[in-house]
Design a protein around this motif. Sequence first.
Motif, PDB file in Angstrom:
ATOM      1  N   SER B 168       0.849  -1.188   0.000  1.00  0.00           N
ATOM      2  CA  SER B 168       0.000   0.000   0.000  1.00  0.00           C
ATOM      3  C   SER B 168       0.884   1.238   0.000  1.00  0.00           C
ATOM      4  O   SER B 168       2.091   1.157   0.219  1.00  0.00           O
ATOM      5  CB  SER B 168      -0.875   0.013   1.243  1.00  0.00           C
ATOM      6  N   ASN B 169       0.262   2.392  -0.227  1.00  0.00           N
ATOM      7  CA  ASN B 169       1.037   3.637  -0.208  1.00  0.00           C
ATOM      8  C   ASN B 169       1.754   3.803   1.128  1.00  0.00           C
ATOM      9  O   ASN B 169       2.920   4.203   1.174  1.00  0.00           O
ATOM     10  CB  ASN B 169       0.122   4.824  -0.453  1.00  0.00           C
ATOM     11  N   ARG B 170       1.021   3.528   2.180  1.00  0.00           N
ATOM     12  CA  ARG B 170       1.610   3.685   3.504  1.00  0.00           C
ATOM     13  C   ARG B 170       2.814   2.755   3.690  1.00  0.00           C
ATOM     14  O   ARG B 170       3.853   3.158   4.222  1.00  0.00           O
ATOM     15  CB  ARG B 170       0.556   3.389   4.576  1.00  0.00           C
ATOM     16  N   ALA B 171       2.648   1.524   3.250  1.00  0.00           N
ATOM     17  CA  ALA B 171       3.735   0.549   3.397  1.00  0.00           C
ATOM     18  C   ALA B 171       4.950   0.967   2.573  1.00  0.00           C
ATOM     19  O   ALA B 171       6.091   0.831   3.019  1.00  0.00           O
ATOM     20  CB  ALA B 171       3.253  -0.831   2.968  1.00  0.00           C
ATOM     21  N   ILE B 172       4.688   1.484   1.387  1.00  0.00           N
ATOM     22  CA  ILE B 172       5.801   1.960   0.554  1.00  0.00           C
ATOM     23  C   ILE B 172       6.516   3.107   1.263  1.00  0.00           C
ATOM     24  O   ILE B 172       7.744   3.159   1.303  1.00  0.00           O
ATOM     25  CB  ILE B 172       5.278   2.429  -0.824  1.00  0.00           C
ATOM     26  N   ALA B 173       5.727   4.013   1.820  1.00  0.00           N
ATOM     27  CA  ALA B 173       6.298   5.160   2.522  1.00  0.00           C
ATOM     28  C   ALA B 173       7.249   4.701   3.623  1.00  0.00           C
ATOM     29  O   ALA B 173       8.374   5.204   3.737  1.00  0.00           O
ATOM     30  CB  ALA B 173       5.181   6.025   3.099  1.00  0.00           C
ATOM     31  N   LYS B 174       6.792   3.748   4.403  1.00  0.00           N
ATOM     32  CA  LYS B 174       7.638   3.249   5.482  1.00  0.00           C
ATOM     33  C   LYS B 174       8.906   2.615   4.938  1.00  0.00           C
ATOM     34  O   LYS B 174       9.996   2.786   5.470  1.00  0.00           O
ATOM     35  CB  LYS B 174       6.875   2.209   6.314  1.00  0.00           C
ATOM     36  N   GLN B 175       8.736   1.870   3.875  1.00  0.00           N
ATOM     37  CA  GLN B 175       9.860   1.131   3.301  1.00  0.00           C
ATOM     38  C   GLN B 175      11.002   2.054   2.880  1.00  0.00           C
ATOM     39  O   GLN B 175      12.164   1.715   3.058  1.00  0.00           O
ATOM     40  CB  GLN B 175       9.355   0.345   2.082  1.00  0.00           C
ATOM     41  N   VAL B 176      10.667   3.205   2.310  1.00  0.00           N
ATOM     42  CA  VAL B 176      11.724   4.086   1.798  1.00  0.00           C
ATOM     43  C   VAL B 176      11.868   5.346   2.649  1.00  0.00           C
ATOM     44  O   VAL B 176      12.534   6.303   2.241  1.00  0.00           O
ATOM     45  CB  VAL B 176      11.463   4.470   0.331  1.00  0.00           C
ATOM     46  N   PHE B 177      11.234   5.344   3.806  1.00  0.00           N
ATOM     47  CA  PHE B 177      11.400   6.443   4.761  1.00  0.00           C
ATOM     48  C   PHE B 177      10.987   7.804   4.213  1.00  0.00           C
ATOM     49  O   PHE B 177      11.712   8.785   4.350  1.00  0.00           O
ATOM     50  CB  PHE B 177      12.860   6.502   5.260  1.00  0.00           C
ATOM     51  N   ILE B 178       9.831   7.847   3.542  1.00  0.00           N
ATOM     52  CA  ILE B 178       9.267   9.137   3.143  1.00  0.00           C
ATOM     53  C   ILE B 178       7.809   9.138   3.592  1.00  0.00           C
ATOM     54  O   ILE B 178       7.325   8.147   4.127  1.00  0.00           O
ATOM     55  CB  ILE B 178       9.346   9.360   1.610  1.00  0.00           C
ATOM     56  N   SER B 179       7.105  10.248   3.408  1.00  0.00           N
ATOM     57  CA  SER B 179       5.721  10.304   3.858  1.00  0.00           C
ATOM     58  C   SER B 179       4.786   9.733   2.796  1.00  0.00           C
ATOM     59  O   SER B 179       5.135   9.622   1.624  1.00  0.00           O
ATOM     60  CB  SER B 179       5.321  11.748   4.149  1.00  0.00           C
ATOM     61  N   GLU B 180       3.605   9.379   3.256  1.00  0.00           N
ATOM     62  CA  GLU B 180       2.612   8.844   2.330  1.00  0.00           C
ATOM     63  C   GLU B 180       2.279   9.884   1.251  1.00  0.00           C
ATOM     64  O   GLU B 180       2.037   9.534   0.100  1.00  0.00           O
ATOM     65  CB  GLU B 180       1.349   8.465   3.115  1.00  0.00           C
ATOM     66  N   ALA B 181       2.289  11.155   1.651  1.00  0.00           N
ATOM     67  CA  ALA B 181       1.996  12.232   0.691  1.00  0.00           C
ATOM     68  C   ALA B 181       2.982  12.198  -0.475  1.00  0.00           C
ATOM     69  O   ALA B 181       2.591  12.338  -1.639  1.00  0.00           O
ATOM     70  CB  ALA B 181       2.052  13.585   1.399  1.00  0.00           C
ATOM     71  N   THR B 182       4.240  11.976  -0.135  1.00  0.00           N
ATOM     72  CA  THR B 182       5.264  11.950  -1.190  1.00  0.00           C
ATOM     73  C   THR B 182       5.077  10.751  -2.103  1.00  0.00           C
ATOM     74  O   THR B 182       5.249  10.855  -3.317  1.00  0.00           O
ATOM     75  CB  THR B 182       6.660  11.911  -0.557  1.00  0.00           C
ATOM     76  N   VAL B 183       4.684   9.656  -1.515  1.00  0.00           N
ATOM     77  CA  VAL B 183       4.411   8.484  -2.333  1.00  0.00           C
ATOM     78  C   VAL B 183       3.320   8.814  -3.352  1.00  0.00           C
ATOM     79  O   VAL B 183       3.447   8.518  -4.539  1.00  0.00           O
ATOM     80  CB  VAL B 183       3.979   7.286  -1.455  1.00  0.00           C
ATOM     81  N   LYS B 184       2.264   9.472  -2.855  1.00  0.00           N
ATOM     82  CA  LYS B 184       1.170   9.837  -3.768  1.00  0.00           C
ATOM     83  C   LYS B 184       1.661  10.745  -4.892  1.00  0.00           C
ATOM     84  O   LYS B 184       1.295  10.568  -6.054  1.00  0.00           O
ATOM     85  CB  LYS B 184       0.065  10.551  -2.983  1.00  0.00           C
ATOM     86  N   THR B 185       2.478  11.715  -4.520  1.00  0.00           N
ATOM     87  CA  THR B 185       3.030  12.618  -5.533  1.00  0.00           C
ATOM     88  C   THR B 185       3.766  11.822  -6.609  1.00  0.00           C
ATOM     89  O   THR B 185       3.536  12.010  -7.806  1.00  0.00           O
ATOM     90  CB  THR B 185       4.008  13.608  -4.889  1.00  0.00           C
TER      91      THR B 185
END
Lengths: 219, 219
Positions: B168-185
Amino acid sequence: MADVRVLLVDDHPVVRAGLRAMLTEFEGISIAAEAADGKAALKELSRLSVLGEGVDVVLMDLQMGAGMDGVAATAAIRKLAAPPPVLILTTYDTDSDILSAVEAGASGYMLKDAPPEQIRQAVFAAAAGETVLAPRAAALLMNRITNPGTSLTPREVQLLELLATGLSNRAIAKQVFISEATVKTHLVHIYGKLGVDNRTAAIAAATRRRIIRPPGQAG
Amino acid sequence: MADVRVLLVDDHPVVRAGLRAMLTEFEGISIAAEAADGKAALKELSRLSVLGEGVDVVLMDLQMGAGMDGVAATAAIRKLAAPPPVLILTTYDTDSDILSAVEAGASGYMLKDAPPEQIRQAVFAAAAGETVLAPRAAALLMNRITNPGTSLTPREVQLLELLATGLSNRAIAKQVFISEATVKTHLVHIYGKLGVDNRTAAIAAATRRRIIRPPGQAG
DNA sequence: CCCAAGGTCAACCTTTTGATTGACCCTCCG
DNA sequence: CGGAGGGTCAATCAAAAGGTTGACCTTGGG
């Protein structure tokens, strides 16, 4: 006793060379021929057969880039008049690889990273008509028998395939003439059976288990 | 002229045997040593160096089950005092594999299913300091230069790979140490560049264009 | 004959994604 | 120096997907 005559089937020249070098070093094994895909393997079998030179074991890779793949080739070989045993020697040990190989009539399933000695024994066992399975393959087949209820229905596989093309639930519904609600129902079932909770994970799981072809692949 | 001395790095005994058999049959090539992963390769290089036995080419697999993988190993070798050229010899030719190998400093990229003669030429070319690329690798790099605007950035490819694993977006965010917002961007950018409007379609498109490997494929 | 299993659908609610806008910080390069 | 491109983040709204419950129909095998 005469050598066990092996037909090597693998699309990688490098791997064929490795197996040839490894096997010919063993007493009692010789390489009858080699083929780069399933079609070529069948051709070699018939060529050798008219020469009166039998093949005792076919060593078959499952993943082959072009041409007939290992599963199809195995099935085709099993339909011959006096089919030689087919020993699968491949890189992956996923459920669907193992199952489709066994269903196609393979008499063994080994992994390429097995120690040479194990591969040698497997070749002899297969030549003797025995069944030889890598530990994970054996475990999977046992598991199939003890709890069979976890497999996907044809309908579910069909939706999974559409899912993998990137369609939305609504688009899938239109495609197969059912309602979006029904699509959701199916997806919930699919997620449950695959042990996931979203569509991308379902695609990943189904692809890994070779329930479906990789997205965007011809077929 | 003395033989071209090659260091084989591949986690697969069968493949190493194949390359050894194939290469030693050629005039002018000899195997200096073999290693099953990146760490072992570095050890071999230093061992040979103190013996005064140079290595002219490192033949490196990218996917290696355990230990240091091919990209990390290539980068580490390039940091040595007098680094030998590293020729990648691998199974896959996705954008992601090719780019990370080139970025790590590889001087060539070949596929394992290449004919022996091509591999032989590649080894000599790499030993001579030339760059040798498989057709798809060459095409990719050309394309990078001619129209850079439409291609995905390394970061975007990285997220795409995680996306394809089903996170999920959240899981990706955690994986690469960025925020969920950045993942969405990032995802919005990715969708725009791929011409899609959801994550499953992005996976399908990226897989079809070989930007990433199929989900669930060993890496 | 009946029931289990697969397929179909609806209503409802929660969570996740997707889209938009705007902002700040870097680094590379003209 | 100054802009362009890449990476980061936030807030907000709309849309889609996910989860649950319950229901109806058909078919095949015990």
